[in-house]
Design a protein around this motif. Structure first.
Motif, PDB file in Angstrom:
ATOM      1  N   PHE A  11       0.820  -1.209   0.000  1.00  0.00           N
ATOM      2  CA  PHE A  11       0.000   0.000   0.000  1.00  0.00           C
ATOM      3  C   PHE A  11       0.854   1.260   0.000  1.00  0.00           C
ATOM      4  O   PHE A  11       0.555   2.219  -0.707  1.00  0.00           O
ATOM      5  CB  PHE A  11      -0.964  -0.007   1.179  1.00  0.00           C
ATOM      6  CG  PHE A  11      -1.958  -1.129   1.100  1.00  0.00           C
ATOM      7  CD1 PHE A  11      -2.940  -1.152   0.112  1.00  0.00           C
ATOM      8  CD2 PHE A  11      -1.901  -2.191   1.987  1.00  0.00           C
ATOM      9  CE1 PHE A  11      -3.840  -2.183   0.012  1.00  0.00           C
ATOM     10  CE2 PHE A  11      -2.801  -3.242   1.902  1.00  0.00           C
ATOM     11  CZ  PHE A  11      -3.771  -3.236   0.913  1.00  0.00           C
ATOM     12  N   LYS A  12       1.944   1.255   0.755  1.00  0.00           N
ATOM     13  CA  LYS A  12       2.830   2.425   0.758  1.00  0.00           C
ATOM     14  C   LYS A  12       3.501   2.591  -0.602  1.00  0.00           C
ATOM     15  O   LYS A  12       3.620   3.707  -1.100  1.00  0.00           O
ATOM     16  CB  LYS A  12       3.878   2.313   1.862  1.00  0.00           C
ATOM     17  CG  LYS A  12       3.339   2.589   3.244  1.00  0.00           C
ATOM     18  CD  LYS A  12       4.447   2.555   4.267  1.00  0.00           C
ATOM     19  CE  LYS A  12       3.899   2.838   5.652  1.00  0.00           C
ATOM     20  NZ  LYS A  12       4.967   2.798   6.672  1.00  0.00           N
ATOM     21  N   ASN A  13       3.951   1.483  -1.181  1.00  0.00           N
ATOM     22  CA  ASN A  13       4.584   1.569  -2.505  1.00  0.00           C
ATOM     23  C   ASN A  13       3.613   2.111  -3.536  1.00  0.00           C
ATOM     24  O   ASN A  13       3.985   2.918  -4.391  1.00  0.00           O
ATOM     25  CB  ASN A  13       5.086   0.197  -2.947  1.00  0.00           C
ATOM     26  CG  ASN A  13       6.308  -0.238  -2.177  1.00  0.00           C
ATOM     27  OD1 ASN A  13       6.785   0.452  -1.295  1.00  0.00           O
ATOM     28  ND2 ASN A  13       6.796  -1.412  -2.500  1.00  0.00           N
ATOM     29  N   THR A  14       2.359   1.666  -3.479  1.00  0.00           N
ATOM     30  CA  THR A  14       1.350   2.167  -4.406  1.00  0.00           C
ATOM     31  C   THR A  14       1.125   3.653  -4.193  1.00  0.00           C
ATOM     32  O   THR A  14       1.030   4.418  -5.154  1.00  0.00           O
ATOM     33  CB  THR A  14       0.030   1.391  -4.230  1.00  0.00           C
ATOM     34  OG1 THR A  14       0.292   0.000  -4.460  1.00  0.00           O
ATOM     35  CG2 THR A  14      -1.025   1.880  -5.210  1.00  0.00           C
ATOM     36  N   ARG A  15       1.062   4.074  -2.951  1.00  0.00           N
ATOM     37  CA  ARG A  15       0.872   5.492  -2.652  1.00  0.00           C
ATOM     38  C   ARG A  15       2.054   6.317  -3.163  1.00  0.00           C
ATOM     39  O   ARG A  15       1.870   7.386  -3.747  1.00  0.00           O
ATOM     40  CB  ARG A  15       0.677   5.711  -1.147  1.00  0.00           C
ATOM     41  CG  ARG A  15       0.274   7.156  -0.821  1.00  0.00           C
ATOM     42  CD  ARG A  15       0.001   7.359   0.642  1.00  0.00           C
ATOM     43  NE  ARG A  15       1.263   7.234   1.351  1.00  0.00           N
ATOM     44  CZ  ARG A  15       1.392   6.681   2.560  1.00  0.00           C
ATOM     45  NH1 ARG A  15       0.353   6.198   3.185  1.00  0.00           N
ATOM     46  NH2 ARG A  15       2.568   6.614   3.139  1.00  0.00           N
ATOM     47  N   TYR A  16       3.283   5.826  -2.957  1.00  0.00           N
ATOM     48  CA  TYR A  16       4.467   6.533  -3.466  1.00  0.00           C
ATOM     49  C   TYR A  16       4.414   6.647  -4.984  1.00  0.00           C
ATOM     50  O   TYR A  16       4.723   7.702  -5.558  1.00  0.00           O
ATOM     51  CB  TYR A  16       5.763   5.820  -3.067  1.00  0.00           C
ATOM     52  CG  TYR A  16       6.005   5.710  -1.583  1.00  0.00           C
ATOM     53  CD1 TYR A  16       5.598   6.708  -0.700  1.00  0.00           C
ATOM     54  CD2 TYR A  16       6.650   4.605  -1.056  1.00  0.00           C
ATOM     55  CE1 TYR A  16       5.827   6.605   0.654  1.00  0.00           C
ATOM     56  CE2 TYR A  16       6.894   4.486   0.298  1.00  0.00           C
ATOM     57  CZ  TYR A  16       6.477   5.495   1.157  1.00  0.00           C
ATOM     58  OH  TYR A  16       6.708   5.381   2.498  1.00  0.00           O
ATOM     59  N   ALA A  17       4.022   5.575  -5.648  1.00  0.00           N
ATOM     60  CA  ALA A  17       3.955   5.575  -7.110  1.00  0.00           C
ATOM     61  C   ALA A  17       2.913   6.564  -7.609  1.00  0.00           C
ATOM     62  O   ALA A  17       3.161   7.326  -8.549  1.00  0.00           O
ATOM     63  CB  ALA A  17       3.640   4.165  -7.620  1.00  0.00           C
TER      64      ALA A  17
END
Length: 122
Positions: A11-17
């Motif tokens: 979820f954090k990686n998706t938010r960063y992307a």
């Protein structure tokens, strides 16, 4: 010593992307032009009287220039982080990023040309 390494989760990686995508869209006119090309190309590709596979090839190829533009933007931001002064290596890095975008557009035109030729003449 932790080197600016946040804890990664899906979820954090998706938010960063998505944050990066929004930032590039907001601040890069060239990327916005690539998105216009992408949308226009998708409309054209799916409107043509050709087979599904040809439409899929045309559609997938439309992702190449925006990806190249994002990489170019990352290179430019990294160079600007290091120096705003004119430096030959900084110019070369930025020129290489611009060359990547140019080659991606050339590749897009080549793929479209070959695909449309195959769809209509073979």
């Amino acid at each position: 010593m932790a080197l600016n390494k946040p804890e990664y989760t899906l979820f954090k990686n998706t938010r960063y992307a998505l944050t990066g995508l929004l930032e590039v869209t907001k601040n890069e006119k060239s990327f916005r032009l690539q998105i216009v090309l992408f949308v226009f190309g998708m409309i054209v590709a799916w409107s043509l009287p050709i087979g599904f596979v040809y439409k899929a090839i045309l559609s997938v190829s439309l992702f190449i220039p925006p990806i190249a533009e994002i990489i170019n933007s990352a290179v430019e931001r990294t160079v600007d982080l290091v120096t705003f002064d004119h430096h030959e290596l900084a110019k070369r890095a930025k020129d290489a990023g611009a060359a990547l975008v140019f080659l991606s557009l050339t590749m897009l035109a080549f793929i479209w040309g070959l695909t449309l030729y195959a769809a209509f003449y073979l």
